[in-house]
Design a protein around this motif. Structure first.
Motif, PDB file in Angstrom:
ATOM      1  N   LYS A 103       0.837  -1.211   0.000  1.00 20.55           N
ATOM      2  CA  LYS A 103       0.000   0.000   0.000  1.00 20.55           C
ATOM      3  C   LYS A 103       0.867   1.254   0.000  1.00 20.55           C
ATOM      4  O   LYS A 103       0.604   2.211  -0.725  1.00 20.55           O
ATOM      5  N   GLN A 104       1.911   1.253   0.838  1.00 19.51           N
ATOM      6  CA  GLN A 104       2.784   2.425   0.930  1.00 19.51           C
ATOM      7  C   GLN A 104       3.560   2.641  -0.372  1.00 19.51           C
ATOM      8  O   GLN A 104       3.725   3.779  -0.825  1.00 19.51           O
ATOM      9  N   LEU A 105       4.074   1.558  -0.969  1.00 16.62           N
ATOM     10  CA  LEU A 105       4.793   1.681  -2.235  1.00 16.62           C
ATOM     11  C   LEU A 105       3.885   2.211  -3.341  1.00 16.62           C
ATOM     12  O   LEU A 105       4.291   3.059  -4.141  1.00 16.62           O
ATOM     13  N   GLN A 106       2.641   1.721  -3.370  1.00 13.19           N
ATOM     14  CA  GLN A 106       1.688   2.190  -4.379  1.00 13.19           C
ATOM     15  C   GLN A 106       1.407   3.675  -4.193  1.00 13.19           C
ATOM     16  O   GLN A 106       1.356   4.432  -5.156  1.00 13.19           O
ATOM     17  N   ALA A 107       1.266   4.114  -2.945  1.00  9.43           N
ATOM     18  CA  ALA A 107       1.016   5.530  -2.661  1.00  9.43           C
ATOM     19  C   ALA A 107       2.195   6.392  -3.107  1.00  9.43           C
ATOM     20  O   ALA A 107       2.007   7.479  -3.662  1.00  9.43           O
ATOM     21  N   VAL A 108       3.404   5.918  -2.869  1.00  3.53           N
ATOM     22  CA  VAL A 108       4.601   6.667  -3.284  1.00  3.53           C
ATOM     23  C   VAL A 108       4.646   6.792  -4.802  1.00  3.53           C
ATOM     24  O   VAL A 108       4.916   7.873  -5.339  1.00  3.53           O
ATOM     25  N   LEU A 109       4.367   5.707  -5.508  1.00  2.18           N
ATOM     26  CA  LEU A 109       4.393   5.749  -6.975  1.00  2.18           C
ATOM     27  C   LEU A 109       3.274   6.630  -7.525  1.00  2.18           C
ATOM     28  O   LEU A 109       3.470   7.353  -8.505  1.00  2.18           O
ATOM     29  N   ASP A 110       2.091   6.573  -6.901  1.00  2.00           N
ATOM     30  CA  ASP A 110       0.978   7.392  -7.370  1.00  2.00           C
ATOM     31  C   ASP A 110       1.254   8.883  -7.193  1.00  2.00           C
ATOM     32  O   ASP A 110       0.814   9.701  -7.995  1.00  2.00           O
ATOM     33  N   SER A 111       1.983   9.250  -6.158  1.00  2.00           N
ATOM     34  CA  SER A 111       2.277  10.664  -5.901  1.00  2.00           C
ATOM     35  C   SER A 111       3.678  11.070  -6.372  1.00  2.00           C
ATOM     36  O   SER A 111       4.167  12.119  -5.984  1.00  2.00           O
ATOM     37  N   SER A 112       4.289  10.261  -7.213  1.00  2.00           N
ATOM     38  CA  SER A 112       5.669  10.528  -7.631  1.00  2.00           C
ATOM     39  C   SER A 112       5.796  11.701  -8.592  1.00  2.00           C
ATOM     40  O   SER A 112       6.873  12.266  -8.734  1.00  2.00           O
ATOM     41  N   GLY A 113       4.712  12.062  -9.260  1.00  2.00           N
ATOM     42  CA  GLY A 113       4.788  13.176 -10.199  1.00  2.00           C
ATOM     43  C   GLY A 113       5.286  12.774 -11.571  1.00  2.00           C
ATOM     44  O   GLY A 113       5.535  13.634 -12.411  1.00  2.00           O
ATOM     45  N   ILE A 114       5.447  11.504 -11.831  1.00  2.00           N
ATOM     46  CA  ILE A 114       5.857  11.028 -13.156  1.00  2.00           C
ATOM     47  C   ILE A 114       4.616  11.010 -14.032  1.00  2.00           C
ATOM     48  O   ILE A 114       3.689  10.238 -13.807  1.00  2.00           O
ATOM     49  N   ASP A 115       4.579  11.871 -15.029  1.00  2.00           N
ATOM     50  CA  ASP A 115       3.404  12.018 -15.878  1.00  2.00           C
ATOM     51  C   ASP A 115       3.455  11.074 -17.071  1.00  2.00           C
ATOM     52  O   ASP A 115       4.529  10.743 -17.580  1.00  2.00           O
ATOM     53  N   GLY A 116       2.263  10.655 -17.516  1.00  2.00           N
ATOM     54  CA  GLY A 116       2.151   9.835 -18.714  1.00  2.00           C
ATOM     55  C   GLY A 116       2.200   8.343 -18.462  1.00  2.00           C
ATOM     56  O   GLY A 116       2.112   7.555 -19.398  1.00  2.00           O
ATOM     57  N   PHE A 117       2.337   7.936 -17.215  1.00  2.00           N
ATOM     58  CA  PHE A 117       2.435   6.512 -16.898  1.00  2.00           C
ATOM     59  C   PHE A 117       1.560   6.179 -15.695  1.00  2.00           C
ATOM     60  O   PHE A 117       1.343   7.022 -14.834  1.00  2.00           O
ATOM     61  N   THR A 118       1.089   4.943 -15.641  1.00  2.00           N
ATOM     62  CA  THR A 118       0.404   4.449 -14.445  1.00  2.00           C
ATOM     63  C   THR A 118       1.208   3.264 -13.922  1.00  2.00           C
ATOM     64  O   THR A 118       1.739   2.463 -14.697  1.00  2.00           O
ATOM     65  N   PHE A 119       1.291   3.176 -12.611  1.00  2.00           N
ATOM     66  CA  PHE A 119       2.071   2.133 -11.965  1.00  2.00           C
ATOM     67  C   PHE A 119       1.154   1.242 -11.137  1.00  2.00           C
ATOM     68  O   PHE A 119       0.214   1.721 -10.511  1.00  2.00           O
ATOM     69  N   ASP A 120       1.457  -0.044 -11.132  1.00  2.00           N
ATOM     70  CA  ASP A 120       0.692  -0.987 -10.325  1.00  2.00           C
ATOM     71  C   ASP A 120       1.655  -1.959  -9.665  1.00  2.00           C
ATOM     72  O   ASP A 120       2.396  -2.673 -10.346  1.00  2.00           O
ATOM     73  N   ILE A 121       1.641  -1.956  -8.341  1.00  2.00           N
ATOM     74  CA  ILE A 121       2.444  -2.925  -7.584  1.00  2.00           C
ATOM     75  C   ILE A 121       1.643  -4.216  -7.537  1.00  2.00           C
ATOM     76  O   ILE A 121       0.527  -4.234  -7.041  1.00  2.00           O
ATOM     77  N   GLY A 122       2.216  -5.285  -8.057  1.00  2.00           N
ATOM     78  CA  GLY A 122       1.496  -6.549  -8.174  1.00  2.00           C
ATOM     79  C   GLY A 122       1.862  -7.549  -7.100  1.00  2.00           C
ATOM     80  O   GLY A 122       2.134  -7.199  -5.954  1.00  2.00           O
ATOM     81  N   ASN A 123       1.882  -8.811  -7.491  1.00  2.00           N
ATOM     82  CA  ASN A 123       2.146  -9.909  -6.568  1.00  2.00           C
ATOM     83  C   ASN A 123       3.527  -9.794  -5.938  1.00  2.00           C
ATOM     84  O   ASN A 123       4.415  -9.133  -6.463  1.00  2.00           O
ATOM     85  N   CYS A 124       3.672 -10.479  -4.818  1.00  2.00           N
ATOM     86  CA  CYS A 124       4.920 -10.439  -4.076  1.00  2.00           C
ATOM     87  C   CYS A 124       5.372 -11.863  -3.765  1.00  2.00           C
ATOM     88  O   CYS A 124       4.572 -12.709  -3.378  1.00  2.00           O
ATOM     89  N   ARG A 125       6.644 -12.104  -3.954  1.00  2.00           N
ATOM     90  CA  ARG A 125       7.268 -13.357  -3.503  1.00  2.00           C
ATOM     91  C   ARG A 125       8.220 -12.976  -2.388  1.00  2.00           C
ATOM     92  O   ARG A 125       8.922 -11.974  -2.481  1.00  2.00           O
ATOM     93  N   TYR A 126       8.217 -13.777  -1.352  1.00  2.00           N
ATOM     94  CA  TYR A 126       9.104 -13.446  -0.241  1.00  2.00           C
ATOM     95  C   TYR A 126       9.605 -14.706   0.429  1.00  2.00           C
ATOM     96  O   TYR A 126       9.016 -15.771   0.342  1.00  2.00           O
ATOM     97  N   GLY A 127      10.720 -14.563   1.059  1.00  2.00           N
ATOM     98  CA  GLY A 127      11.324 -15.635   1.826  1.00  2.00           C
ATOM     99  C   GLY A 127      12.352 -15.036   2.760  1.00  2.00           C
ATOM    100  O   GLY A 127      13.240 -14.285   2.317  1.00  2.00           O
ATOM    101  N   GLY A 128      12.214 -15.314   4.016  1.00  2.00           N
ATOM    102  CA  GLY A 128      13.159 -14.766   4.978  1.00  2.00           C
ATOM    103  C   GLY A 128      13.076 -13.263   5.023  1.00  2.00           C
ATOM    104  O   GLY A 128      12.027 -12.681   5.206  1.00  2.00           O
ATOM    105  N   GLY A 129      14.198 -12.611   4.805  1.00  2.00           N
ATOM    106  CA  GLY A 129      14.276 -11.157   4.864  1.00  2.00           C
ATOM    107  C   GLY A 129      14.252 -10.496   3.505  1.00  2.00           C
ATOM    108  O   GLY A 129      14.634  -9.335   3.387  1.00  2.00           O
ATOM    109  N   GLU A 130      13.802 -11.208   2.466  1.00  2.00           N
ATOM    110  CA  GLU A 130      13.793 -10.644   1.114  1.00  2.00           C
ATOM    111  C   GLU A 130      12.403 -10.756   0.511  1.00  2.00           C
ATOM    112  O   GLU A 130      11.739 -11.778   0.646  1.00  2.00           O
ATOM    113  N   ALA A 131      11.967  -9.681  -0.164  1.00  2.00           N
ATOM    114  CA  ALA A 131      10.671  -9.670  -0.839  1.00  2.00           C
ATOM    115  C   ALA A 131      10.846  -9.081  -2.233  1.00  2.00           C
ATOM    116  O   ALA A 131      11.591  -8.118  -2.420  1.00  2.00           O
ATOM    117  N   THR A 132      10.150  -9.656  -3.199  1.00  2.00           N
ATOM    118  CA  THR A 132      10.202  -9.185  -4.574  1.00  2.00           C
ATOM    119  C   THR A 132       8.789  -8.877  -5.039  1.00  2.00           C
ATOM    120  O   THR A 132       7.930  -9.761  -5.044  1.00  2.00           O
TER     121      THR A 132
END
Length: 126
Positions: A14-43
């Motif tokens: 949610k926080q990453l999506q909010a940052v991308l939505d308010s980034s001010g980069i015009d002409g593009f839409t961003f969507d944070i999708g699925n996440c894979r994680y294990g231990g201390g790493e997430a993709t």
């Protein structure tokens, strides 16, 4: 915290999506999708679309609707919901058609028979 958990990753998404939505980069839409994680790493999967551009599912819908004689502009009523055909998932063998409830924006999948029943073009008899 040494390992990720689902609630932590959900909030992070949610926080990453909010940052991308308010980034001010015009002409593009961003969507944070699925996440894979294990231990201390997430993709996270990041999808970037040009504003006004069509997704792969929308492009596939146009092609497959022509081949199947489906009306993509038709609004059908299914169990009291007003729905329209919005996509085609070429990787889904059993239920490739995607319809969307117009009031809630929730999406549902359909098989070929259901899609034909709701969105098939009516043959005109002359």
């Amino acid at each position: 915290m040494t390992e990720f958990s689902k609630p932590v990753l959900k909030e992070l998404r949610k926080q990453l999506q909010a940052v991308l939505d308010s980034s001010g980069i015009d002409g593009f839409t961003f969507d944070i999708g699925n996440c894979r994680y294990g231990g201390g790493e997430a993709t996270f999967k990041l999808t970037v679309m040009i504003e006004g551009g069509k997704s792969r599912q929308e492009q596939d819908l146009e092609q497959m609707a022509k081949l199947s004689d489906f009306d993509t502009t038709k609004i059908a009523t299914v169990q009291g919901m007003r729905v329209s055909l919005v996509g085609y998932n070429s990787k889904a063998r059993k239920r490739p058609w995607i319809m969307q409830d117009l009031t809630t924006a929730k999406q549902y999948v359909l098989d070929d028979y259901q899609a034909k029943r709701y969105f098939g073009m009516v043959a005109e008899v002359s």
